[in-house]
Enzyme design. Structure first.
Site, PDB file in Angstrom:
ATOM      1  N   GLU A 330       0.815  -1.213   0.000  1.00 38.61           N
ATOM      2  CA  GLU A 330       0.000   0.000   0.000  1.00 38.61           C
ATOM      3  C   GLU A 330       0.852   1.268   0.000  1.00 38.61           C
ATOM      4  OE1 GLU A 330      -4.162  -1.350   2.013  1.00 38.61           O
ATOM      5  OE2 GLU A 330      -2.586  -0.770   3.423  1.00 38.61           O
ATOM      6  N   ASP A 406      -8.438  -9.156   3.299  1.00 37.66           N
ATOM      7  CA  ASP A 406      -8.265  -8.023   4.206  1.00 37.66           C
ATOM      8  C   ASP A 406      -9.368  -7.970   5.251  1.00 37.66           C
ATOM      9  OD1 ASP A 406      -7.357  -5.717   5.376  1.00 37.66           O
ATOM     10  OD2 ASP A 406      -8.023  -4.378   3.792  1.00 37.66           O
ATOM     11  N   GLU A 434     -13.393  -2.829  10.954  1.00 38.24           N
ATOM     12  CA  GLU A 434     -13.296  -2.014   9.737  1.00 38.24           C
ATOM     13  C   GLU A 434     -14.328  -2.414   8.692  1.00 38.24           C
ATOM     14  OE1 GLU A 434      -9.939  -1.275   6.207  1.00 38.24           O
ATOM     15  OE2 GLU A 434      -9.405  -2.305   8.074  1.00 38.24           O
TER      16      GLU A 434
END
Length: 744
Positions: A330, A406, A434
Site C-alpha cells: 500500500e 483483508d 473495519e
C-alpha cells in the site's frame, strides 16, 4: 485442582450469583428464546458508563460474600516484592473489596484462610508435586490450589515468576466474579500476545471507531494519563503481554529521541503489568530523517544506523519488545525498492535488535503496486513469502492476516498457515471492525477468531490437521517464537470501544491469544457474567446475542463467500457497483464478478488457481462446488444464478434468503436486548439500544442495495415472497459517507 476443592468453590460461587429481581410485561417483539417477560428490577441498577470493562467486581450475594471472605481473610506475599506483585495484591484487594462489600484484606503472617502468592524460589516449603507442576508452566503460567502450607489451610496462587502471580490473581478473581471454579493450572499457548494500535502521532486512529488515541503524544512524557494504568490492568487480566503503540503506516519521527522518551514513559506504566512496548518502524526512516542517503538493507551505513538506533531505544526502554514493520505494501517503502527480499529487510533489523533480545514482526500483508489483472490479489502474499521459508533470522516472526484479502466478515484461512514449516508465523486478527459495521453493529469476533483457529489446514491429509491454532503453537516442531496480534479497537470513548458489546471482542482476543483452542462460547459467557452480572436471564440472552451476531452481519453484508463489497475508502455500507477506482483490486466488482452468467470469483484451476496454495486435500475438496462449504462458495467459484444449492433453492434465491435472514437477525438482536430493559442499568441499555436501532437500518440498507444491484446484473425476477427494494438502484448509488470515521 483437587476435585473436592473445585466442586466446593464452584458451589459457593454459584450460590453467590447476583439475582436481579422480578419481571415486567414482555416486549412486544420478544424473539424466540428471549425471556417471556422483560426482566425489570424492582430497584433500578445504578447507571454504568462501561469504563470498568469486565473488571467491575460487583457485590455477590451475602452468603457468597462470607465464603469468599473466608478464603481470603488476609493476603500473604511469599515471593519477592516487586512492582508486579504489588499490582497483583492491589488487584486482589480491589476485587475482594468490591465483591464482598467490605474493606480489602491486608497483608499478614501465614494463617488459616490466607490467600497466598508464592514462588518456589521464595517458598521452598512448597511440596515436590507442586514444584513439578510449576516446572512445566514457564514464567507466565500459574497454579491455583486449596492446600495446606506450614499446617495452615490456605488458597494458593503459585507461579515461577511475578508475572505468573499477576495472571493467577486475575484468574482467581475472574472465577469468583463469574461463579465458576478456577482452572487448576494454566499457561499461555503463545509467547507473544500483542495489541497493534493503528494510532497516529496526531491521535487519529486509522480504522478506529472509539474516539481518539489513548496515547497523548503531545502531553507525554511529562504528563501521563491515569487511563494507561487501567489499560494495563485490563490487558493483564487477559494475559496480553505486549502493545505496539503506533500505526503500521508509521512515521519516521516515532524513532526520534523525543518520541522514544514518550514511549519510555508509557513503558514505565505498563511494565508492572507484564506488558512490553513495541513500535511500528517505517523501513525508510534513516533516509527520511536525512541521516543516510539510502534505505538499502544491505548498505553498511543503513545497518549501522539501525544498530545505533536499537542501542538508543534500549537505553531508554530496557525491556523494549522490538519492531513491527509494514513494507512494500500500500505504498509503504521496503526492501523491494532496492531489489532485496523481505528476508533481507527483516534480517537487517533483526541483527540490530538481536543483542538486546528484541524481535521483528514482519507483516505479510502485501500486494503489488501494479497488479496483473489476470491474476488474483489473494495469491500474492503466498507467492512472495513461501519461497523465503527458512530464510528469516531466528528473531523474526512473520505476521500473517487471518485471510488472504483483508479482514473481511468471513474469509477462508490464509494459505500461508501450514505452508511455511521453517518460519514462525504470527496470527494477525482485527479487533476493530473495519468491515463489520464499525462500532455500530454488534458482531462478536470470538466466533470469527475461533472459526479461523479451528480450521484444518489438511497438511497431513483431510481431517488430520494441523489446525491453524496448532500451526501457531508450533505444530510438529515447537518454535522459538509464537504469537498472535490483534488490531486494537480502543479509544478515548468512556467505554473504551465505542459500543459496549465491542468490549467482548477485545476480551475474546486476549483469551484466545492465551489459549488459541478455547471455546468462543465459553469466553462469551465469561465476558457476559463479568460485564452484566450473574443474572442467568441476562447472561443467557447476552451470550445468545453474541453467538448469533457475526453470522447475522455476514448474512446481510457478504453471504455465501462474497467479499469486499464495502464502500470506497471508508469501507462502510454497500457499494457492489463500484468499478472506477485506480486499481482493479480496489473495486468491489473485481471480487464478486457478477454478470448475466452468474456470480463469484473462480479461484479453481479454471480461474486464478489460488486453490493450489492450500494443501492438496483441501484444494481437492474446495475445487468442487458441491463439496465446498456454502460459506466459501463464491469465494472459490463463479457459478450460474440457477445453480442448485444444498437447500434446493437456486443460487439467486439462496442469496436473497441470506439477505433476508440477515435483516431478520438484526431485528432479533434488537428485540432480545429490548427484552432486557430493566435488567441492565438504564444508561448502558439505552446506549446499546440506540446502536441496535442503527444496526437494523444498516442491515436493511445492505439488503436492499445489494438486491437492487444484483437483480440489475442478473436480470432475474424476485422469487415469490421476497420484498423488492423500496428505492431504485440509482437512489442507493447516490448514498455517500464523505465523513465516515476511521478512514485511512
Amino acid at each position: 485442582m483437587h476435585t473436592s476443592f473445585a466442586n466446593a468453590l464452584a458451589a459457593l460461587l454459584l450460590a453467590g450469583a447476583i439475582g436481579l429481581a422480578a419481571a415486567a410485561p414482555a416486549a412486544s417483539a420478544a424473539p424466540a428464546g428471549a425471556p417471556a417477560t422483560a426482566a425489570r428490577t424492582q430497584h433500578t441498577a445504578p447507571d454504568e458508563d462501561g469504563y470498568k470493562l469486565w473488571l467491575r467486581y460487583q457485590a455477590l450475594a451475602p452468603a457468597a460474600q462470607e465464603r469468599l471472605q473466608a478464603q481470603a481473610r488476609s493476603i500473604v506475599l511469599a515471593a519477592a516484592a516487586t512492582p508486579t506483585t504489588s499490582a497483583a495484591i492491589a488487584e486482589l484487594q480491589r476485587g475482594l473489596a468490591g465483591m464482598t462489600g467490605t474493606a480489602p484484606p491486608q497483608a499478614s503472617a501465614l494463617a488459616d484462610g490466607a490467600l497466598v502468592l508464592a514462588t518456589p524460589a521464595s517458598m521452598p516449603s512448597l511440596d515436590a508435586a507442586l514444584k513439578a507442576e510449576l516446572a512445566q508452566l514457564g514464567q507466565e503460567g500459574y497454579l491455583l490450589r486449596a492446600t495446606r502450607l506450614q499446617g495452615r489451610a490456605v488458597t494458593l496462587i503459585a507461579a515461577n515468576a511475578d508475572t505468573g502471580l499477576l495472571y493467577g490473581a486475575f484468574a482467581w478473581l475472574r472465577a469468583a466474579a463469574t461463579g465458576v471454579a478456577p482452572e487448576a493450572r494454566s499457561a499461555p499457548g503463545l509467547q507473544l500476545r500483542l495489541l497493534n494500535h493503528w494510532d497516529n502521532l496526531d491521535r487519529h486512529v486509522e480504522r478506529g471507531y472509539a474516539g481518539a488515541s489513548i496515547w497523548d503524544w503531545w502531553a507525554l512524557p511529562e504528563i501521563v494519563d491515569s487511563r494507561y494504568t487501567d489499560y494495563a490492568r485490563a490487558n493483564a487480566s487477559l494475559g496480553i503481554n505486549g502493545t505496539v503503540l503506533n500505526n503500521v503506516n508509521a512515521k519516521p519521527e516515532v524513532l526520534t529521541a523525543a518520541y522514544i522518551a514518550k514511549a519510555a514513559a508509557v513503558a514505565d506504566v505498563l511494565r508492572p503489568y507484564g506488558i512490553r512496548v513495541f513500535l511500528s518502524a517505517r523501513f525508510s526512516t534513516p533516509l527520511e530523517l536525512k541521516e543516510t542517503d539510502t534505505a538499502d538493507p544491505l548498505a553498511p551505513a543503513v545497518q549501522a544506523w539501525w544498530k545505533n538506533k536499537a542501542d538508543e531505544i534500549y537505553r531508554a526502554i530496557p525491556d523494549f519488545g522490538g519492531f513491527l514493520v509494514k513494507a512494500n505494501s500500500e505504498g509503504q517503502p521496503g526492501p523491494q525498492d532496492y531489489h532485496r527480499s523481505h528476508a533481507d529487510g527483516a534480517n537487517m533489523l533483526a541483527a540490530a535488535l538481536a543483542p538486546h533480545h528484541g524481535i521483528v514482526m514482519w507483516r505479510a500483508f502485501v500486494y503489488a503496486p501494479h497488479p496483473d489483472p489476470k491474476t488474483d490479489r489473494a495469491r500474492q502474499a503466498y507467492e512472495e513469502f513461501k519461497p523465503l521459508d527458512g530464510k528469516f533470522a531466528s528473531n523474526v516472526i512473520v505476521q500473517v492476516k487471518n485471510g488472504a484479502i483483508d479482514f473481511q466478515p468471513r474469509e477462508p484461512f490464509h494459505p500461508l498457515f501450514g505452508a511455511m514449516p521453517h518460519t514462525p508465523l504470527m496470527m494477525e486478527f482485527q479487533i476493530t471492525k473495519e468491515y463489520l459495521g464499525f462500532s455500530t453493529d454488534i458482531a462478536y469476533l470470538g466466533t470469527l477468531f475461533s472459526e479461523v483457529l479451528d480450521s484444518d489446514t489438511m497438511q497431513r491429509g483431510q481431517g488430520k490437521g494441523p489446525t491453524v491454532a496448532q500451526v501457531l503453537e508450533g505444530g510438529d516442531a515447537p518454535r522459538q517464537l509464537t504469537g498472535m496480534a490483534g488490531v486494537a479497537n480502543i479509544g478515548v470513548d468512556r467505554n473504551w470501544t465505542g459500543h459496549h458489546f465491542d468490549q467482548a471482542n477485545w476480551y475474546a482476543f486476549g483469551r484466545l491469544a492465551w489459549n488459541p483452542q478455547a471455546s468462543a462460547q465459553h469466553i462469551a459467557k465469561e465476558w457476559a457474567a463479568q460485564t452484566f452480572g450473574n443474572d442467568d436471564r441476562v447472561q443467557q440472552q447476552v451470550v445468545q446475542m453474541l453467538m448469533m451476531s457475526r453470522e447475522t452481519v455476514v448474512d446481510y453484508m457478504t453471504p455465501l463467500g462474497l467479499h469486499h463489497l464495502m464502500g470506497t475508502a471508508h469501507h462502510h455500507g454497500p457499494a457492489p457497483w463500484v468499478n472506477d477506482l485506480e486499481r482493479p483490486d480496489w473495486n468491489p466488482v473485481y471480487y464478486h464478478r457478477a454478470a448475466r452468467d452468474g456470480i463469484g470469483f473462480d479461484r479453481t484451476a479454471s480461474g486464478t488457481n489460488a486453490l493450489d496454495q492450500y494443501a492438496p486435500a483441501l484444494a481437492r475438496l474446495y475445487a468442487d462446488p458441491r463439496t465446498t462449504p456454502d460459506r466459501y462458495l463464491l469465494w472459490f467459484h463463479h457459478l450460474p444464478w440457477t445453480y442448485t444449492m444444498a437447500s434446493g433453492r437456486t443460487l439467486w434465491a439462496e442469496l436473497l434468503w441470506h439477505y433476508d435472514r440477515g435483516v431478520a437477525g438484526a431485528r432479533d438482536l434488537q428485540a432480545r436486548w429490548e427484552a432486557l430493559r430493566g435488567a441492565v442499568d438504564a444508561r448502558r441499555h439505552a446506549e446499546v439500544a440506540q446502536r441496535l436501532r442503527r444496526q437494523v437500518i444498516n442491515a436493511e440498507l445492505w439488503r436492499n442495495a445489494c438486491i437492487a444491484y444484483f437483480q440489475s446484473v442478473s436480470g432475474l425476477p424476485l422469487p415469490p415472497g421476497v420484498a423488492p427494494p423500496p428505492q431504485s438502484l440509482d437512489a442507493y448509488k447516490a448514498i455517500h459517507f464523505p465523513y465516515a470515521p476511521g478512514r485511512g
